[in-house]
Design a protein around this motif. Structure first.
Motif, PDB file in Angstrom:
ATOM      1  N   GLY A  81       0.819  -1.200   0.000  1.00 12.01           N
ATOM      2  CA  GLY A  81       0.000   0.000   0.000  1.00 12.01           C
ATOM      3  C   GLY A  81       0.851   1.248   0.000  1.00 12.01           C
ATOM      4  N   GLY A  82       1.920   1.261   0.802  1.00 14.54           N
ATOM      5  CA  GLY A  82       2.807   2.409   0.848  1.00 14.54           C
ATOM      6  C   GLY A  82       3.484   2.670  -0.486  1.00 14.54           C
ATOM      7  N   VAL A  83       3.893   1.599  -1.161  1.00 13.33           N
ATOM      8  CA  VAL A  83       4.503   1.737  -2.487  1.00 13.33           C
ATOM      9  C   VAL A  83       3.497   2.353  -3.462  1.00 13.33           C
ATOM     10  CG1 VAL A  83       5.392   0.472  -4.475  1.00 13.33           C
ATOM     11  CG2 VAL A  83       6.141  -0.138  -2.176  1.00 13.33           C
ATOM     12  N   THR A  84       2.274   1.842  -3.441  1.00 23.38           N
ATOM     13  CA  THR A  84       1.233   2.367  -4.332  1.00 23.38           C
ATOM     14  C   THR A  84       0.979   3.846  -4.075  1.00 23.38           C
ATOM     15  OG1 THR A  84       0.174   0.182  -4.337  1.00 23.38           O
ATOM     16  CG2 THR A  84      -1.128   2.047  -5.139  1.00 23.38           C
ATOM     17  N   GLY A  85       0.846   4.218  -2.807  1.00 19.54           N
ATOM     18  CA  GLY A  85       0.573   5.605  -2.460  1.00 19.54           C
ATOM     19  C   GLY A  85       1.707   6.537  -2.842  1.00 19.54           C
ATOM     20  N   ALA A  86       2.955   6.105  -2.639  1.00 11.88           N
ATOM     21  CA  ALA A  86       4.097   6.943  -2.986  1.00 11.88           C
ATOM     22  C   ALA A  86       4.157   7.188  -4.489  1.00 11.88           C
ATOM     23  CB  ALA A  86       5.387   6.295  -2.500  1.00 11.88           C
ATOM     24  N   VAL A  87       3.884   6.152  -5.272  1.00 10.49           N
ATOM     25  CA  VAL A  87       3.877   6.303  -6.724  1.00 10.49           C
ATOM     26  C   VAL A  87       2.772   7.265  -7.151  1.00 10.49           C
ATOM     27  CG1 VAL A  87       3.495   5.109  -8.917  1.00 10.49           C
ATOM     28  CG2 VAL A  87       4.937   4.068  -7.160  1.00 10.49           C
ATOM     29  N   LEU A  88       1.599   7.127  -6.531  1.00 13.17           N
ATOM     30  CA  LEU A  88       0.493   8.027  -6.856  1.00 13.17           C
ATOM     31  C   LEU A  88       0.851   9.479  -6.555  1.00 13.17           C
ATOM     32  CD1 LEU A  88      -2.615   6.005  -5.608  1.00 13.17           C
ATOM     33  CD2 LEU A  88      -1.970   6.482  -7.981  1.00 13.17           C
ATOM     34  N   LEU A  89       1.562   9.704  -5.449  1.00 16.13           N
ATOM     35  CA  LEU A  89       1.943  11.071  -5.093  1.00 16.13           C
ATOM     36  C   LEU A  89       2.807  11.700  -6.175  1.00 16.13           C
ATOM     37  CD1 LEU A  89       2.105  13.413  -3.059  1.00 16.13           C
ATOM     38  CD2 LEU A  89       4.087  12.280  -2.056  1.00 16.13           C
ATOM     39  N   LEU A  90       3.640  10.880  -6.784  1.00 24.30           N
ATOM     40  CA  LEU A  90       4.568  11.405  -7.779  1.00 24.30           C
ATOM     41  C   LEU A  90       3.944  11.586  -9.156  1.00 24.30           C
ATOM     42  CD1 LEU A  90       7.748   9.354  -6.776  1.00 24.30           C
ATOM     43  CD2 LEU A  90       7.217  11.730  -6.212  1.00 24.30           C
ATOM     44  N   VAL A  91       2.796  10.931  -9.410  1.00 22.38           N
ATOM     45  CA  VAL A  91       2.212  11.008 -10.752  1.00 22.38           C
ATOM     46  C   VAL A  91       0.873  11.749 -10.794  1.00 22.38           C
ATOM     47  CG1 VAL A  91       3.372   8.879 -11.449  1.00 22.38           C
ATOM     48  CG2 VAL A  91       1.039   8.766 -10.553  1.00 22.38           C
ATOM     49  N   LEU A  92       0.230  11.945  -9.642  1.00 28.54           N
ATOM     50  CA  LEU A  92      -1.071  12.614  -9.609  1.00 28.54           C
ATOM     51  C   LEU A  92      -0.935  14.037  -9.061  1.00 28.54           C
ATOM     52  CD1 LEU A  92      -3.397   9.789  -8.226  1.00 28.54           C
ATOM     53  CD2 LEU A  92      -3.110  10.500 -10.606  1.00 28.54           C
ATOM     54  N   PRO A  93      -1.916  14.900  -9.331  1.00 29.88           N
ATOM     55  CA  PRO A  93      -1.902  16.254  -8.743  1.00 29.88           C
ATOM     56  C   PRO A  93      -1.889  16.189  -7.225  1.00 29.88           C
ATOM     57  CG  PRO A  93      -3.537  16.103 -10.491  1.00 29.88           C
ATOM     58  CD  PRO A  93      -3.045  14.709 -10.252  1.00 29.88           C
ATOM     59  N   TYR A 151      -4.226  -2.376   3.519  1.00 23.84           N
ATOM     60  CA  TYR A 151      -3.645  -2.022   2.217  1.00 23.84           C
ATOM     61  C   TYR A 151      -4.123  -0.645   1.762  1.00 23.84           C
ATOM     62  CZ  TYR A 151      -2.839  -1.970  -2.812  1.00 23.84           C
ATOM     63  OH  TYR A 151      -2.471  -1.603  -4.084  1.00 23.84           O
ATOM     64  N   VAL A 152      -5.433  -0.390   1.860  1.00 23.58           N
ATOM     65  CA  VAL A 152      -5.985   0.905   1.439  1.00 23.58           C
ATOM     66  C   VAL A 152      -5.390   2.038   2.278  1.00 23.58           C
ATOM     67  CG1 VAL A 152      -8.079   2.308   1.334  1.00 23.58           C
ATOM     68  CG2 VAL A 152      -8.116  -0.057   0.519  1.00 23.58           C
ATOM     69  N   LEU A 153      -5.265   1.818   3.584  1.00 20.92           N
ATOM     70  CA  LEU A 153      -4.690   2.850   4.440  1.00 20.92           C
ATOM     71  C   LEU A 153      -3.193   3.003   4.188  1.00 20.92           C
ATOM     72  CD1 LEU A 153      -6.603   2.269   7.792  1.00 20.92           C
ATOM     73  CD2 LEU A 153      -7.017   3.974   6.014  1.00 20.92           C
ATOM     74  N   GLY A 154      -2.546   1.936   3.715  1.00 18.94           N
ATOM     75  CA  GLY A 154      -1.151   2.043   3.302  1.00 18.94           C
ATOM     76  C   GLY A 154      -1.012   2.956   2.095  1.00 18.94           C
ATOM     77  N   ILE A 155      -1.950   2.844   1.150  1.00 17.04           N
ATOM     78  CA  ILE A 155      -1.960   3.741  -0.012  1.00 17.04           C
ATOM     79  C   ILE A 155      -2.103   5.189   0.460  1.00 17.04           C
ATOM     80  CG2 ILE A 155      -3.222   4.414  -2.091  1.00 17.04           C
ATOM     81  CD1 ILE A 155      -4.070   1.519  -2.409  1.00 17.04           C
ATOM     82  N   TYR A 156      -3.072   5.404   1.343  1.00 19.69           N
ATOM     83  CA  TYR A 156      -3.303   6.737   1.882  1.00 19.69           C
ATOM     84  C   TYR A 156      -2.058   7.256   2.603  1.00 19.69           C
ATOM     85  CZ  TYR A 156      -5.166  10.264   5.091  1.00 19.69           C
ATOM     86  OH  TYR A 156      -5.366  11.408   5.815  1.00 19.69           O
ATOM     87  N   GLY A 157      -1.418   6.391   3.395  1.00 19.65           N
ATOM     88  CA  GLY A 157      -0.231   6.790   4.135  1.00 19.65           C
ATOM     89  C   GLY A 157       0.941   7.118   3.229  1.00 19.65           C
ATOM     90  N   GLY A 158       1.124   6.350   2.164  1.00 22.10           N
ATOM     91  CA  GLY A 158       2.203   6.623   1.238  1.00 22.10           C
ATOM     92  C   GLY A 158       1.994   7.896   0.461  1.00 22.10           C
ATOM     93  N   TYR A 159       0.717   8.280   0.293  1.00 23.91           N
ATOM     94  CA  TYR A 159       0.405   9.489  -0.480  1.00 23.91           C
ATOM     95  C   TYR A 159       0.470  10.749   0.374  1.00 23.91           C
ATOM     96  CZ  TYR A 159      -1.796  12.531  -3.887  1.00 23.91           C
ATOM     97  OH  TYR A 159      -2.036  13.547  -4.768  1.00 23.91           O
TER      98      TYR A 159
END
Length: 260
Positions: A81-93, A151-159
């Motif tokens: 989840g953290g990996v997903t969120g970090a990638v999203l931070l770098l590619v999304l507004p 997992y979902v909260l990991g995405i949020y945390g990585g972002y």
């Protein structure tokens, strides 16, 4: 004065992350106040807070002892989840997720408040001996819900990560019968794992977004704060722990709404 303010914010964030979560709502606005761009503030703050997560997790090591099986199950969900969120931070507004952050925090607070009552209801409905409500004995359906939520909260945390700890405590309060101190120990480890993998991705993919002075100041403050928070948080009764979570969560929502 700016350096002292960031150092103090890092200390408070490290302490509050161990006990409650939402430390990002202290450091991130502080960095914005001093004129740092949002992406630089977010990335540098994430990296800096890793040290506080490590010391806080170490401080709660007794609550994690003998839980290797559960950790082997939950850690991969947080890491991915953290990996997903970090990638999203770098590619999304930058504001893609922040629009729903207050809603997520509010949901987490509801789960924290009503968690004990729901736990008691779940305990009454359990077959004797079939499921005691701990992670090791959850039914497959409930365990799957925990995995998906982590997992979902990991995405949020990585972002973004603000109040990730509040949301994790709320999730586990509803879906398990773990005690609040046990949940806090798990929360510290999982959020630290998310911050760590996100930090590595930021360093590899977007090193230009890192302000190392900010990272150093927050890291020193948060590492010391994590030690203090672990010692302080262990002595708090469950009702006070939940009250602190609610207070910090409401303050986070108000701050984000006012800033918006």
């Amino acid at each position: 004065m700016e350096a002292l303010a960031i150092l103090a914010a890092g200390f408070w964030a490290g302490m509050i992350n161990v006990v409650v979560g939402s430390g990002t709502l202290v450091t991130f606005p502080t960095l914005l106040l001093f004129g740092y761009p949002p992406l630089v503030a977010n990335v540098s703050n994430n990296i800096g807070l890793v040290g506080g997560g490590i010391t806080g997790t170490f401080g709660y090591r007794r609550e994690l002892a003998g839980r290797g099986r559960e950790l082997r199950q939950l850690l991969p969900a947080s890491v991915f989840g953290g990996v997903t969120g970090a990638v999203l931070l770098l590619v999304l507004p930058d504001d893609a997720f922040q629009a729903i952050v207050p809603v997520l925090i509010a949901v987490g607070l509801v789960m924290v408040v009503w968690g004990p009552a729901l736990q008691r209801r779940a305990a009454r409905g359990r077959d004797a001996g079939a499921d005691d409500g701990s992670l090791a004995t959850l039914t497959p359906g409930r365990l799957a819900a925990v995995f998906i939520g982590v997992y979902v909260l990991g995405i949020y945390g990585g972002y973004f990560g603000a109040a990730q700890g509040v949301l994790l405590v709320g999730l586990m309060s509803v879906l398990t019968a773990e005690g609040i101190q046990s949940i806090t120990g798990l929360k510290n480890l999982l959020t630290t794992a998310v911050n760590s993998v996100a930090a590595m991705i930021f360093l590899l993919v977007s090193p230009e977004s890192v302000d190392w002075t900010v990272v150093l100041l927050i890291a020193v403050g948060a590492t010391a704060g994590g030690v203090v928070g672990a010692r302080f948080g262990r002595r708090l009764p469950p009702w006070l722990m939940r009250a602190l979570i609610v207070v910090v969560g409401v303050a986070a929502i108000l701050r984000m709404l006012i800033a918006g």
